[in-house]
Every structure is written in structure tokens, then in C-alpha cells.
Enzyme design. Structure first.
Site, PDB file in Angstrom:
ATOM      1  CD  GLN A   7      39.864  37.331  41.998  1.00 22.05           C
ATOM      2  OE1 GLN A   7      39.363  36.862  43.023  1.00 22.05           O
ATOM      3  NE2 GLN A   7      41.059  36.962  41.565  1.00 22.05           N
TER       4      GLN A   7
ATOM      5  CD  GLU B 284      34.711  37.535  32.019  1.00 18.11           C
ATOM      6  OE1 GLU B 284      34.350  37.176  33.164  1.00 18.11           O
ATOM      7  OE2 GLU B 284      35.377  36.828  31.253  1.00 18.11           O
TER       8      GLU B 284
END
Lengths: 154, 329, 419
Positions: free
Chosen positions: B89, B287
Site C-alpha cells: 500500500q 512483511e
């Protein structure tokens, strides 16, 4: 089962209610008093998201029954700021970046508040222990420790 | 006896979906009082994307962060944002936000250039002011600019969409461009293993992350710290026990995640690296924050007791078994 | 951190949502209440693989307060959802594929009535042989969970001449790595509330994926996408576990049939049982280097269990294959990967999409090579690290923003200082 009438002090206000005796404290606070800062994460007293202060002590409201608070003083996050003034922990949680998803935040702030009321200058280890009943999956706790330490310094 | 060890783990992580289109879009409008509505599809799940988008829009428009109101992830209001996944994002919705802001700014630039009587290319938008880079006596406030916009019947609106430059991968060899850009990270962990109880304590973790550009250091550190602790869970605590398709430990009292008692001292190192493709060079960290701590902790346990483990998590029982200290099998 | 000339970027501004969260005012899905709302619940399978011979909700329907019970035959649109492959029924129609498959949904006035109704539903199964291991799934005589094969996905990546390269290596290390099935344990269990607002089906929910949710809710209801509105409300963490559909389609269906708002809040147990898990993976790796420390070849064979439904399995396998040699210049690479369906819990997205698993493998290999060569593990990594101009195994040339070496140097420096 018949309803019982209980009276207690919620966020500095004397309140009373007729409720089923087997209703969980968590449900009574959320449904009958609209204290939705009290979150349900597990329903078994393990995650601490539903923590409220009962006579200044953190308890998990999902493992208590409504009737158990008769005559006692309860504090939820809704009652922590006074006259629009944020509590120091609310400020430091914001400034330290101790809030991510925010679901554990109400319980976390209240556990920290209970600690500081009893021990105004806790060590890092004492902070860890005081917050060990409040699970957070986002932050890795580190900025939460920092927020509590910032509140000590103030 | 307590034995200490250190271990290294590194990783790379492609930002966005693998070899697939995965666009996101944003709409923006600067209002007459200089407040801004930014509409992004991107769902903030606690990672802080709403804040990141506001910072990117503020930077591009030359307004303050406080001016930007973000409406996110409402399908009747916001354009497609794709999933909040794949650490995508900041990079993709961030680029879309920047493009939307740039489109609004093109109109603002035209009107400001006319008013100040300078070429548009010379104009700088910064901290609520518009001024010429060549002659700083030629300037106006944003409020003056918005009044000028109103006079000319112009609206400061923009739409932006961004799709990372990838290719489909070859079905047989997987040749192609899986991602436009990659984040990198290296973690070094120090652990202490109790050879009597098998317990592993993660003491210290250093985690260095190439995020391209750090939009917000506190939030980047927050991702790293959260990732390190989740990685600790992966390496030494967590496992779903499943028997005949039934999960035996679906609750917190049986599936143990790290608590405040388990957290190591974490030293986050934010590494920046210039690039053109991300918004101002920003990549992703959600992540990557998790990944390298897992092999680093596993390697540190190996270093501490000289035993190589081939299964995660490494539990106290595993440690004792490998050290030949399990009384019953 | 940034020394570039920015006015807002690089500033640790206070998050937009911080104030409402420290005040306890942020509204999560379970905090929403609408006038006249009903509560919803799901009747789930208790067996992993079976045909449904008979389902009876008559006793549940007779309970006071129960508004409706819905099964697959009530679905007005398509009874399949899924982010990449639409293989998961919203409500079981053909067969049960895992413990926890949704068979029926109920709406009632109170959560207590919902639970009572669920207790009164009766189902009769014809049990099928269940599959719990990748090995059994791949056997020819195994029962098939979807279609004609249990192979969910198969990938092959190859570059260079791997066999010739191994022949020239001075050291070769071979190890097998296993990782476990994990769960996200976001602290907020999945929840949502749905109702028609001006004839638009509006779903307020905890989600990471609102635009995808819109398509699946519209699909199940048989509505155009613009007649469905998904509003992501404050979401209590996701980590990949809130990318799949959770309550959205079920509450939309119940609201559609009752004409009332319907709210569903999963218990912790239900949330963990049915949300996607991290793929347990087995990775067999062979890595070869010359004595100067240059990695010459990597070969990996990996298997994974995606459970009963695909979810993000295709994304996990592809990403795992692309990343499994690590951030190193490796001229010769061969990777084979197979993921299978089983009757285990569904595995899908979880922070990292397979890369945490393969990082355990490639870093284990790098540390093993460092040991064999008696090299410092940081030095070995620096020697092989990606840089501008590196060609990766898919043939892509890295042209910008490759900061790997800097992370190695700075991590090592910081560790020296604090450890």
C-alpha cells in the site's frame, strides 16, 4: 432466572441497573452502558482486551459476572480523560506510537494506569509484568513500554 | 547451564503481487479553505496507511499533514485500492495518492503561475505557500491561491491510479518481472538457551531495513518491532496442532503468542535507498519486518548449543531432545 | 531519518487514528448497533470430508426469535467465493471439505437464541475418506477434494545449468526445512453488520480487502457490484487473516432475506478455526559454492498444504518460488514446488506469503555454507548480495533501490555496538 438490581460507580458516576445475574460484566458494560471501549478478544480472560479497573485493580470483564461489581468502583477507558483533558498515558501512547490497530489499546492503557497508580516509578521489568496479561499482536510491545516510561517522566 | 548464541538472517521481498497487475487509485480535492479530502481504497488495518497517504498528499501539495482528511476503504466513496497485503500500500496506493495530488496541483500551478506572472515550472509548493524558485519575492499563500481559483472557476481535483510495472511470469520457467521493486533487510539476534529446561530466551535483536524512504520513522519502527516479536513467535513458540482436521488449540491459552514478558530489546535500523519508482522512493516494510528475524533466531539457537534444527518452532522439548536430556520419549 | 529536503515526509507525525483509539471511541465492527438488528450465526461441519445426506432445521425454526435459516439452495447468486480461485462455497452445496465448513446460517433476535438454534440443527453425513497429508493427497488412489486432482498448484523455475554448476562447486550443503501451520491471532475476532441502505446492500466489517469483498458479496446476492457497499470499519489487525471473506456474505444473505440489519461477531475459537492459516511447508534445499564463497547453484524442492480451499495458495507458492534462493546473485537455480489440497484447515495469506518459510531455508543454507567455508556469515552475504545490475533468477535486472548491502553493514555495526 430473575433479574437483580445492582448499584456501582462507573467512571465517577453512581449508576444502578436491573440485569440478569449471569450476564458477563463485559456484556453489561458494552450493552447497557455503551462502554464499547471494553473489547472482547477471547472470552476466556487470556487476551486482556476487556480489562477494566475494579477499585483500581485490572480485571478481565469477560470472566466476571455483573453481580460481582455491586458497590464497587469501575473505570473503563471512557472515564479516563477528565473534562476533555487527556490522561498522561493517553498522550504518551499517541506520541510514542504505541497504538497500531487499537484493539488492545483500551485494556493496555488501563493496565498501565493501574500500575502507575500503585507504583509511580516502575522499572522496565515491572512494566512488562504489569502488562503481561494484555496481548498485542501489532506493536511488539516496545513502543508501549516506551509510552509508559514517558508517562513516568512527566 | 545457560548458553548464548548469535545468528544472522536476511531477506528480500518483492513489493506488490507476483507477476500480476495490482493497481490502486486515489481521488483528491483541495477545498477553498485549503483543507483537503483524500479518498483512497486502501484499508488501514492498524499498519498506518491512512497516515502515510496523508503525509504523501501533504508533501506533494505543499500543505500540512493536518490539512489532509482521509476517507479510506469505503467502496461507495473510494476507488479500488486492492488488498492491504503484499506490503504494497505505501508503494502502490502511495503512488496513486501522489499522482492524484499532482493532477490537482497542475491546475493549482496554472492559476498560481498566472497570478504571480512566472512560468509554472518555477513554482514551489511548500508549507502552505507557493513561491518562485528563482525569485522568492514572487509568492502567495495557499489561501490566496484558493481565492484566485474560485475567481477563475477552477477546482483543485485529481485522480491517480498506479499499477506496478511487472510482467506475467512464463508458465514453464517463471521468467519475467515479478515485482517492480524489492525491500531488503538483515536481522541479527542474540539468544540464551537454558540447557536444563530447554527454554530459549531471545535477548536482543537488531533489525536493519531498506525501506527506500521512511515516510514516518515511528511507524516504520513500529512495524519492525511488531515483526520481530511475531518472528520470535514463529521461531520458538507457535504451532497449530491439528488432528483429523480439527484445530486443537484455537484459543490464546493453548496457542501461545509472545507477551510483554517475552519481548527482546529491539534495535531498529532504518536504511534509506534512493529510487524513482516508489512515492519519493518509499517501498514497503509490513512483511519484511517479520521475515529475517525467523532465520536469525533459529541461527542464534544453533550457535548457542551447536545443534541444527530443521523444524520450526524450536520448542524447549526439541532442545532437550537434541541435547539428549529428554527422560521419556 | 531522511536527509532529503522534505517538509512532511520523514516526520513522525501522530497517526490520524491515534486520538480516537486512546479515547476508546474508535468503533470496531462489534461496536456497531442498528435499530431492530438481528444476530447471525453459522452451523458448521464437524467432519473433514463428507456428503450431506440430510439437514434438518425444523426445530431451530420453531424457536421463538428465530427469523430464518438459510442453506445453499437459498443463495440467489453464485455459491462460490475465493480471492484467486472461486472454489469455496458460501454455504456447502456439494460436499464438506473441512471441519468448520458453513452448512447453514441463522438469524435471530438475540445471540442466545442464535446459539440455541445452532444446537437444534441436525445433519446426517455420508463420510468420505479424509486426506491430511501432502503425501496422501498426491497418491493416485487418493480421493479427490476438488475435481480430478489434489494438486492445487505446481511451479517450476529454472535458470542457468544447475547440474553443471554443482559439479564445479567446492562445497555443497543439503538440508530439509519444515515450518508449521500458524495462525494470525489478530486480537479482534472477525465481525460485521449488514443492512440495506437506500436499496444498497451495505456491509460494515473488519477487513483488509474491501473491494474484493464487494465482488464476492455481489456475486453471492446476484447483484451488480455498484449495488453493494463495503465499508471497512476500524479493524483490529489482520496480518493476512482478514483478506478472505469472513462474515460478509453470510450477514448480507441474512439481511437480504429478513429485511433487517444483521450482525455477526465470531468467537475467538470460530475465528481461529475457519480463517486461513499459514501454509506448513517442507523445503529440501541444495546449495553449492566455490571456495571463494561465491554461491554457484541452488536447487529447492518444496511442498505445501493449502488445505481445503485455495485461498491465497497460488500467491504463496509463486512468491515462495521466486524468493527461495534469497537476496543473492545465484547464476544457476532450479526450483520445483507442489501445493496440494487436503481436508486440513484452509491455508492462505499470512504476513509474508511463503517468504518467511523460504527465508528460514535460504538463510539456513547460507549459514551452513559460511560454516563449511569458515567464513563470517555477514561477509558471505556481502559477497553474494544483490546490487544494482544484478540479474535475478527470473531474468529481471535490478535497476534501482537495492539497499541490501547497507542493511548488512548497518546491522552488523549496530550488533557490534549493543551485543
Amino acid at each position: 432466572m430473575e433479574k437483580i438490581k445492582i448499584a456501582f460507580n462507573l467512571n465517577d458516576q453512581d449508576v444502578s441497573i436491573e440485569t440478569m445475574p449471569n450476564k458477563r460484566l463485559l456484556d453489561m458494560l458494552r450493552e447497557d452502558f455503551n462502554c464499547t471501549s471494553v473489547k472482547e478478544g477471547c472470552g476466556e480472560g487470556e487476551c486482556g482486551a476487556c480489562t477494566v479497573l475494579r477499585n483500581g485493580e485490572p480485571v478481565t470483564s469477560c470472566t466476571m459476572l455483573a453481580g460481582q461489581v455491586q458497590g464497587e468502583r469501575l473505570l473503563t477507558l471512557e472515564g479516563l480523560s477528565k473534562n476533555g483533558e487527556l490522561d498522561i498515558l493517553q498522550k504518551t501512547f499517541m506520541e510514542a506510537g504505541a497504538v497500531q490497530c487499537g484493539f488492545c489499546t483500551p485494556g493496555m492503557i488501563l493496565s498501565a494506569k493501574a500500575l502507575l497508580m500503585k507504583n509511580p516509578h516502575p522499572s522496565r521489568d515491572e512494566i512488562r509484568r504489569a502488562l503481561s496479561g494484555n496481548l498485542c499482536r501489532c506493536t511488539g510491545y516496545t513502543k508501549i513500554f516506551k509510552a509508559v516510561e514517558m508517562a513516568i517522566e512527566e | 547451564m545457560k548458553k548464548r548464541g548469535k545468528g544472522v538472517g536476511s531477506m528480500w521481498y518483492g513489493i506488490g503481487n507476483t507477476g500480476l497487475p495490482n493497481p490502486a487509485a486515489a481521488f483528491i480535492e483541495v477545498l477553498s479553505d485549503t483543507s483537503v479530502n483524500l479518498m483512497v481504497g486502501c484499508a488501514d488495518i492498524g499498519q498506518g496507511s491512512t497516515t502515510v497517504m496523508a503525509q504523501i498528499a501533504a508533501e506533494e501539495l505543499g500543505l500540512s499533514y493536518e490539512n489532509i482528511h482521509v476517507i479510506s476503504a469505503d467502496t461507495m466513496v473510494t476507488p479500488e485500492g486492492g488488498a492491504s497485503s503484499a506490503s504494497r500500500q505505501t508503494f502502490i496506493s502511495g503512488n496513486a495518492t501522489k499522482l492524484a495530488a499532482r493532477q490537482a496541483k497542475a491546475t493549482l500551478t496554472e492559476v498560481a503561475a498566472g497570478f504571480l506572472n512566472v512560468p509554472g515550472e518555477e513554482l514551489i509548493f511548500r508549507n502552505g505557500e507557493i513561491f518562485s524558485s528563482n525569485d522568492n519575492s514572487k509568492k502567495m499563500t495557499y489561501r490566496e491561491l484558493m481565492a484566485e481559483m474560485k475567481k477563475h472557476g477552477r477546482l483543485a481535483v485529481g485522480a491517480g491510479a498506479y499499477n506496478p510495472k511487472t510482467t506475467y511470469l512464463h508458465p514453464e520457467t517463471m521468467a519475467g518481472i515479478p515485482y517492480e521493486v524489492y525491500s531488503y533487510a538483515t536481522t541479527i539476534a542474540e539468544v540464551e538457551v537454558d540447557t536444563e529446561t530447554g527454554e530459549i530466551e531471545v535477548l536482543k535483536v537488531v533489525s536493519a531495513h531498506d525501506v527506500g524512504l521512511s515516510v514516518n520513522d515511528t511507524m516504520v519502527e513500529g512495524q519492525i518491532e511488531g515483526g520481530v516479536v511475531m518472528g520470535e513467535g514463529f521461531a520458538v513458540f507457535e504451532k497449530i496442532e491439528c488432528s483429523n482436521g480439527v484445530i486443537k488449540n484455537p484459543i490464546f491459552s493453548k496457542y501461545l503468542i509472545p507477551t510483554a514478558m517475552d519481548v527482546p530489546d529491539i534495535y531498529s535500523v532504518v536504511v534509506e535507498c534512493e529510487g524513482e519508482c516508489g512515492p519519493y522512493g518509499a517501498k514497503g516494510v509490513g512483511e519484511p519486518a517479520l521475515i529475517p528475524s525467523i532465520p536469525a533466531i533459529a541461527a542464534a539457537v544453533e550457535d548457542a548449543i551447536g545443534v541444527r534444527f530443521c523444524c520450526l518452532p524450536i520448542t524447549p522439548t526439541d532442545v532437550l531432545r537434541e541435547l539428549g536430556k529428554l527422560k521419556t520419549q | 531519518m531522511s536527509d532529503r529536503d522534505f517538509s512532511v515526509l520523514g516526520q513522525s507525525v501522530i497517526r490520524k487514528d491515534a486520538l480516537s483509539k486512546v479515547l476508546g471511541e474508535a468503533k470496531f465492527a462489534a461496536d456497531y448497533k442498528f435499530e431492530g438488528m438481528l444476530y447471525g450465526g453459522v452451523f458448521r461441519s464437524t467432519v473433514p470430508h463428507a456428503l450431506i445426506k440430510h439437514f434438518d432445521a425444523s426445530k431451530a425454526l420453531a424457536l421463538p426469535g428465530v427469523a430464518c435459516v438459510l442453506t445453499a439452495k437459498d443463495i440467489p447468486g453464485k455459491n462460490r467465493t475465493g480471492i484467486i480461485i472461486k472454489d469455496e462455497p458460501c454455504l456447502v452445496d456439494d460436499k464438506v471439505r473441512r471441519v468448520g465448513d458453513a452448512i447453514a446460517i441463522v438469524a435471530a433476535d438475540t445471540p442466545e437464541q442464535v446459539n440455541e438454534a445452532l444446537d437444534l440443527m441436525e445433519v446426517e453425513y455420508e463420510l468420505l475418506e479424509p486426506i491430511f497429508t501432502v503425501e496422501r493427497a498426491l497418491e493416485e488412489d487418493s480421493p479427490k477434494i476438488h475435481g480430478a486432482t489434489n494438486v492445487h498448484a505446481k511451479k517450476h523455475l529454472e535458470c542457468g545449468d544447475v547440474d553443471a554448476a554443482f559439479a564445479k562447486c567446492d562445497v555443497i550443503v543439503e538440508h530439509t526445512y519444515n515450518t508449521s501451520m500458524l495462525t494470525h491471532m489478530f486480537i479482534e475476532p472477525d465481525a460485521g453488520i449488514a443492512r440495506y441502505e437506500d436499496k444498497i446492500m451495505t456491509v460494515y466489517c473488519s477487513t483488509q480487502n474491501p473491494h474484493y469483498d464487494r465482488a464476492d458479496v455481489a456475486g453471492v446476492l446476484g447483484l451488480p457490484n455498484n449495488q453493494v457497499r463495503i465499508v471497512q470499519v476500524t479493524t483490529g489487525g489482520g496480518f493476512g487473516g482478514k483478506l478472505d471473506i469472513s462474515v460478509q456474505c453470510h450477514i448480507a444473505l441474512l439481511s437480504h432475506f429478513t429485511g433487517k440489519p444483521v450482525k455477526m461477531v465470531r468467537s475467538r475459537k470460530e475465528s481461529t478455526n475457519v480463517s486461513a492459516k499459514r501454509h506448513p511447508m517442507t523445503m529440501k534445499a541444495k546449495t553449492g559454492a566455490t571456495k571463494d564463497g561465491k554461491i554457484q547453484a541452488v536447487e529447492v524442492y518444496m511442498t505445501g498444504d493449502t488445505g481445503a480451499y485455495a485461498s491465497y495458495g497460488p500467491a504463496v507458492i509463486t512468491r515462495a518460488v521466486v524468493h527461495c534462493m534469497g537476496p543473492y546473485e545465484v547464476p544457476n537455480v532450479r526450483v520445483d514446488a507442489v501445493f496440494t489440497y487436503t481436508n486440513n484447515p484452509m491455508a492462505g495469506a499470512f504476513r509474508g506469503f511463503g517468504v518467511p518459510q523460504v527465508a528460514y531455508c535460504h538463510e539456513g543454507q547460507m549459514n551452513a555454507i559460511a560454516k563449511e567455508l569458515n567464513m563470517d556469515p555477514i561477509e558471505l552475504r556481502l559477497l553474494n548480495a544483490h546490487k544494482i545490475g544484478t540479474t535475478i533468477a527470473t531474468g529481471q535486472v535490478l535497476e534501482e533501490s537495492v539497499g541490501f548491502k547497507e542493511t548488512l553493514i548497518q546491522a552488523a555495526a549496530k550488533a557490534k555496538e549493543v551485543m
